[in-house]
Design an enzyme around this catalytic site. Sequence first.
Site, short mmCIF file in Angstrom:
data_model
loop_
_atom_site.label_atom_id
_atom_site.label_comp_id
_atom_site.label_asym_id
_atom_site.label_seq_id
_atom_site.Cartn_x
_atom_site.Cartn_y
_atom_site.Cartn_z
N HIS A 1 -10.20 -6.43 -1.89
CA HIS A 1 -11.21 -6.48 -0.83
C HIS A 1 -12.46 -5.82 -1.42
O HIS A 1 -12.43 -4.64 -1.75
CB HIS A 1 -10.75 -5.69 0.39
N ASN B 1 2.39 -4.62 -3.53
CA ASN B 1 1.01 -5.00 -3.21
C ASN B 1 0.18 -3.74 -2.94
O ASN B 1 0.63 -2.85 -2.23
CB ASN B 1 1.04 -5.88 -1.96
N GLU C 1 -5.47 -10.65 -1.54
CA GLU C 1 -6.25 -10.52 -0.31
C GLU C 1 -7.74 -10.48 -0.62
O GLU C 1 -8.48 -9.61 -0.14
CB GLU C 1 -5.86 -9.24 0.44
N GLU D 1 0.80 -1.23 0.00
CA GLU D 1 0.00 0.00 0.00
C GLU D 1 0.83 1.28 0.00
O GLU D 1 0.69 2.12 0.88
CB GLU D 1 -0.96 -0.02 1.20
N ASP E 1 -11.53 -10.79 -0.62
CA ASP E 1 -12.75 -11.14 0.13
C ASP E 1 -13.92 -10.35 -0.44
O ASP E 1 -13.75 -9.27 -1.01
CB ASP E 1 -12.63 -11.02 1.66
#
Length: 350
Positions: free
Chosen positions: A241, A205, A271, A164, A273
Amino acid sequence: MRRWAAAAAAGIILIVAAGLVARALRDDAKLTLPAGVPTPAPGTYARPLGVAVRLDASRSDAVYARGWLEHYTSVTPENELKWEIVEPREGEFDFAKADAIVRAARRAGKRVRGHTLTWDIQLPGWLTSRTWSAREMEDILRTHVRRVVGHFRGRIAQWDVVNEPLDTDGSLTRSVFAQALGERFVDIAFDAAHRADPRARLFLNEIASELPSAKQDALVALARRLVARGVPIDGVGLQDHTTADAAPTQAILSRDIARFARLGLDVEFTELDVGVRPGMPLDAAHLAAQARGYAAAAAACRAARACTGVTVWGVDDKWSWLGPQWRATPYAADGTPKPAAAALRRALRP
Ligand code: XIL
């Protein structure tokens, strides 16, 4: 005589205390998983299908431990490799928690992703409570990365070297690293990681970069500059996400992958979800929308040679970082599969 006795007693106390500390450390380094759980062979899916794993939950909840053993071929320690845990005091490294997960995962034949070497969150106080000169920060960064990557050399297949780095508008986040070194901190982190384990695949990332945006453009531009400068970067991780009502489609995600593949880089969904908003019923329609969100990422990955894996962020809803009310993982709080679980497997069949 009395002095001898006192000295002897003190000695015994010391030895017992040292023994207790050693045992506590050993226990911390161990994770015993439920026996007899079938685990998928590495080639079970067309790409490694990973999951973020927490040590506390793996120890206290057999449903959770069984869940990640049984359904996934790759593991990312969810918090245990973050700076505040691994280097809580300057120059003092503690790998016990991460080692426990990495050993257990490797024993079960799983690939391991390392997350993360630099991020502006979950940092120890000693690092954030003052400002550092460029030279000091380069030193701190190189030492941290060398020690952490070196410790897991040959055991951790990929690292999120930088996590990030960008703000929503695409500018560099003013982390302690960026404040001291500007964008050069990224080059330094990758260089140090590559030196510590030349075979590990190194990733940049980023969160919230799946949809076309200024941030996505900035991420592509950053990746392009790194490649142009000869920085040893292998890939870009897109976190993804998202929510069932706004999940990016396969077409969108395929275009994302292509933007980085064109630079010669790999891509992973690191990641994933797909939450269902709290208060919404978890009915057939929402479950289906969630499954479509998961399948979109898996299918986009499956369709692109540059995409090397998909990792779900959380084993089941009980332990999801978003809280159980978001019902964001493919498995319910009691470990039963939702349609998303089958959708992932279907999209990733070899
Ligand atoms: C989260 C963990 O899941 C939580 O347990 C922790 O409290 C905070 O961090 N982006 C990342 C991950 O890169 O490291 C974050 O993980 C989720 C967002």
